[in-house]
Design an enzyme around this catalytic site. Structure first.
Site, PDB file in Angstrom:
ATOM      1  N   CYS A  91      -6.965   7.676  -6.447  1.00  0.00           N
ATOM      2  CA  CYS A  91      -7.092   7.357  -5.015  1.00  0.00           C
ATOM      3  C   CYS A  91      -5.941   7.791  -4.103  1.00  0.00           C
ATOM      4  O   CYS A  91      -6.123   8.574  -3.180  1.00  0.00           O
ATOM      5  CB  CYS A  91      -7.247   5.856  -4.845  1.00  0.00           C
ATOM      6  SG  CYS A  91      -8.392   5.074  -5.973  1.00  0.00           S
TER       7      CYS A  91
ATOM      8  N   HIS B 159      -4.176   2.236   1.606  1.00  0.00           N
ATOM      9  CA  HIS B 159      -3.536   2.726   0.379  1.00  0.00           C
ATOM     10  C   HIS B 159      -2.484   3.807   0.603  1.00  0.00           C
ATOM     11  O   HIS B 159      -2.155   4.577  -0.292  1.00  0.00           O
ATOM     12  CB  HIS B 159      -4.614   3.260  -0.591  1.00  0.00           C
ATOM     13  CG  HIS B 159      -4.213   3.136  -2.031  1.00  0.00           C
ATOM     14  ND1 HIS B 159      -4.871   3.787  -3.057  1.00  0.00           N
ATOM     15  CD2 HIS B 159      -3.213   2.446  -2.621  1.00  0.00           C
ATOM     16  CE1 HIS B 159      -4.299   3.498  -4.206  1.00  0.00           C
ATOM     17  NE2 HIS B 159      -3.297   2.677  -3.967  1.00  0.00           N
TER      18      HIS B 159
HETATM   19 CA    CA Z   1     -10.632   6.402  -5.973  1.00  0.00          CA
END
Ligand code: CA
Length: 739
Positions: free
Chosen positions: A81, A139
């Site tokens: 990610c 994130h």
């Molecule tokens: Ca991911």
């Protein structure tokens, strides 16, 4: 005759309306396309209808591919990610700026996230008058300086961590101050802009709803939406609405996964419908992709023929479902087989926005390849690196060089062997040497990771024992003062005792004092409770002990006070000259309130003694303002003000729960200037070469003492309709001086 007239009128009206609409549209409709980037999380290559998925219908996601182009060789820049998102958001290979690891949740760490050298797509588009919204998973850093609103976005609705629980009843942590371990981040309440909200909907549905309402709000302006669904990333959680669509799927994991993909698909449908309804679909570029391949074992995703999945450098990790539409510009129904990469989204968007990025981009504008203007390939070479494993991959034409969890290079022909089953001999016929040296050249341009990542969770916590020690914005701060570098703590009151303020530090003002304020100042209203000084504003009648019926002075001729409050001050007990004074407080912004944090010079009469207001909150010309001022004496002791009055609505616009929180007011005072900050934002800078009293003296070159008070009425407005008591809380007062 009547009928005829009516018809004519109607026609004329319709013509008029059309013309007006036409003109209005010409003015309003910008040539700059809107950009919507829909990112899913851990979705498998095969798990969209346009790539041939059989058991999960995705009619809405497929609308994007059918209305534009399906990329059969669409890549992301990393197989998990965080780094993949850093690439997308900057348009640059993330290893160029040290983002070679999946970041940890580290709310105290400014370096854990996007370095300040990097611009996000939102930052660049802002220069071209775009309004941007980030939704869902961020994130890219959990420190305040990394919040989406600090990284170019105008609005944010989502969460900072690498994943999140989907059901509202699981969002039990008020904010990051209640996080004690990495995955607690999944349980915080959602953020709206810089504040927190109590959301009630299933997460995926809430994100879709916010996207649609933003489109409605911004339809007339160029906008950018980063719609980063965390579905179908684990934990696997779906509502009955979506689960019920997949009763035929026996495997429970796959059923839930399918339901989560289906909830995203519904959301994509709402977004596309809204664009069409508002007739802005032609002028909106929509991208759809997954941030990395599916972790098939974890979430029951399906990467189809691709080898491996999430985290791998084989195709299953980096080769993702990828589609794009721009109905007004690129022909529908295309299948594009040449490799493209998520970096191209940035390059394409800024091209048509007419915005110039500061940094060099690694992607290319895809549109000329999709309109036929350019018949070549967007990329000759694409690269991947996983720093920690020493792994890498490189695609040149049909061939791929990869070293993943092994000691040897492998070459595959992806055109013939998309499953990477047949390792080719390493020779010039398949461009091995050429690919290897291109990779080495690319790698020489990269940085080592600048932060530890998810794989080093334990090590990071060990090295940073205060990792989760974040001050709750809603509570008093029990941490030690953070002394600025080069300074020492000269004096402080943490208000951590119980009872009355320390008499060695503080005294009280009494009675009616200034500005025709309504309150009677008394010591009774200032008390220390649970780590903070609480000044209480009360509605209670007090007889004026100085009452003189015939006096001209309001302090004497007002027989009663209808309110009481406190003003405490360090006069004759503590004063300081130059340094940093920091006050953390929660103010009451109700009608009638006038809280203040201020200092006065020890010598001479006001205003020639000099006044500094780090905080004043009151109503000016009817509007609530936060003020940051200094004042000194002009001719005939008339006050001269250097004042900043910032509309209070500016603060709550981006932090709707601002009043529920403590904030830090700071004065940085040297012999040359006084700078006044609120939450590290400079509100006013006073140049001390200009603060000269009429008698030639400078009041800000003498010590000042501190005052804290809650005034009522006067500039604060009429408190008649306000409920009482009110409270103004001060967590601490700290004064630092240079060593
Ligand atoms: Ca991911």
């Amino acid at each position: 005759m009547k009928i005829f007239t009516r018809c004519t009128l109607l026609i004329v009206m319709i013509l008029l309306l059309c013309t007006q609409a036409g003109i209005a549209q010409d003015i309003k409709r910008s040539d700059k396309p809107n950009v919507i980037l829909i990112l899913t999380d851990d979705q498998g290559y095969m798990d969209v209808g346009f790539n041939g998925c059989k058991d999960i219908p995705t009619p809405n996601i497929d609308r994007i591919a059918n209305g534009g182009v399906r990329f059969t060789n669409g890549y992301v820049t990393y197989s998990v990610c965080g780094p993949s998102r850093a690439g997308i958001m900057t348009g640059r290979y993330q290893d160029r700026f040290g983002f070679g690891r999946n970041p940890l949740l580290a709310p105290n760490d400014t370096a854990m996230g996007l370095p300040s050298t990097e611009e996000t797509l939102a930052t660049v588009l802002k220069r071209s008058d775009y309004t941007s919204l980030a939704l869902g998973k961020w994130h890219l850093g959990a420190h305040k300086s990394q919040y989406p609103l600090k990284r170019g976005f105008d609005e944010f609705f989502g969460f900072l961590s690498g994943g999140h629980q989907y059901f509202p009843e699981q969002w039990t942590l008020r904010d990051l101050s209640e996080v004690r371990k990495q995955f607690d981040g999944y349980r915080t309440r959602l953020m709206k802009d810089n504040g927190r909200v109590d959301e009630k909907e299933y997460l995926t549905d809430a994100l879709s709803r916010e996207a649609v309402s933003f489109i409605e709000k911004e339809a007339d302006n160029p906008f950018f939406i980063y719609l980063a669904y965390n579905a179908p990333h684990g934990p696997l959680q779906a509502t009955e609405k979506y689960l019920s669509r997949f009763k035929h799927i026996e495997d429970k994991k796959r059923r839930t996964y399918a339901a989560m993909v289906s909830s995203v698909d519904d959301g994509v449908g709402l977004v596309l419908d809204k664009l069409e309804e508002l007739e802005i679909d032609d002028n909106t570029i929509v991208f759809f992709l997954s941030d990395n391949g599916g972790p098939e074992k974890h979430n029951a995703s399906d990467n189809g023929p691709l080898r491996d999945g999430k985290s791998s450098l084989y195709e299953g990790g980096i080769h993702v479902p990828f589609a794009m539409q721009w109905p007004g510009r690129i022909p529908a129904g295309q299948v594009f087989e040449n490799p493209v990469i998520s970096l191209d989204i940035f390059a394409t968007a800024v091209e048509y926005a007419g915005a110039t990025p500061k940094n060099n981009l690694d992607g290319v504008n895809l549109v000329p390849y999709l309109t036929g203007e350019n018949s070549g390939k967007p990329h000759q070479q694409l690269f991947w690196r996983k720093y920690d494993g020493g792994d890498y991959a490189m695609r040149g034409g049909d061939h791929k060089l990869v070293k993943y969890q092994s000691d040897v290079d492998e070459v595959y022909n992806l055109k013939k062997d998309i499953s990477e089953e047949k390792v080719l001999k390493l020779n010039d016929r398949n461009h091995y040497a050429e690919m290897k040296s291109a990779y080495q050249k690319w790698e020489s341009e990269l940085m080592d990771p600048v932060f530890l990542g998810l794989m080093q969770d334990k090590q990071y916590t060990k090295e940073n024992p205060n990792r989760y020690k974040v001050i709750s914005e809603y509570k008093v701060d029990n941490l030690e003062p953070k002394v600025p570098e080069g300074y020492k703590l000269l004096w402080s009151d943490e208000f951590n005792t119980v009872g009355k303020p320390n008499p060695e530090y503080w005294s009280y003002e009494n009675g009616f004092v200034r500005n025709h304020e309504l309150q009677w100042y008394q010591s009774d209203n200032a008390n220390i409770k649970e780590g903070a000084l609480v000044i209480e504003g009360r509605r209670e009648q007090v007889k004026n002990t100085n009452y003189k019926k015939d006096s001209k002075n309001w302090r004497h001729n007002w027989e009663f006070a209808e309110y009481t409050s406190s003003c405490i001050k360090t006069k004759d007990k503590f004063s300081f000259q130059y340094g940093i004074m920091e006050v953390r407080a929660r103010i009451d912004t109700s009608m009638g309130m006038w809280p203040a944090i201020w200092t006065l010079g020890v010598e001479n009469r006001w205003p020639s003694n000099g006044e500094v207001d780090q905080l004043e909150y009151y109503r000016f010309e009817g509007e609530a303002k936060i003020l940051a001022n200094a004042c000194w004496a002009g001719e005939n002791m008339k006050p001269v003000w250097d004042s900043e009055k910032i509309p209070f609505k500016n603060f709550i616009a981006k932090e709707h729960d601002w009043v529920d929180k403590f904030h830090v007011w700071k004065m940085d005072w040297t012999k040359d200037y006084i700078r006044l900050y609120l939450d590290d934002v400079l509100l006013n800078e006073i140049d001390l070469s200009k603060t000269i009293n009429a008698d030639g003296t400078n009041p800000f070159h003498q010590p000042q003492y501190i005052l804290l008070n809650l005034a009522l009425g006067s500039n604060g407005g009429d408190p008649t309709n306000t409920t009482f008591p009110r409270k103004y809380e001060v967590d601490y007062v700290r004064v630092y001086q240079k060593k």
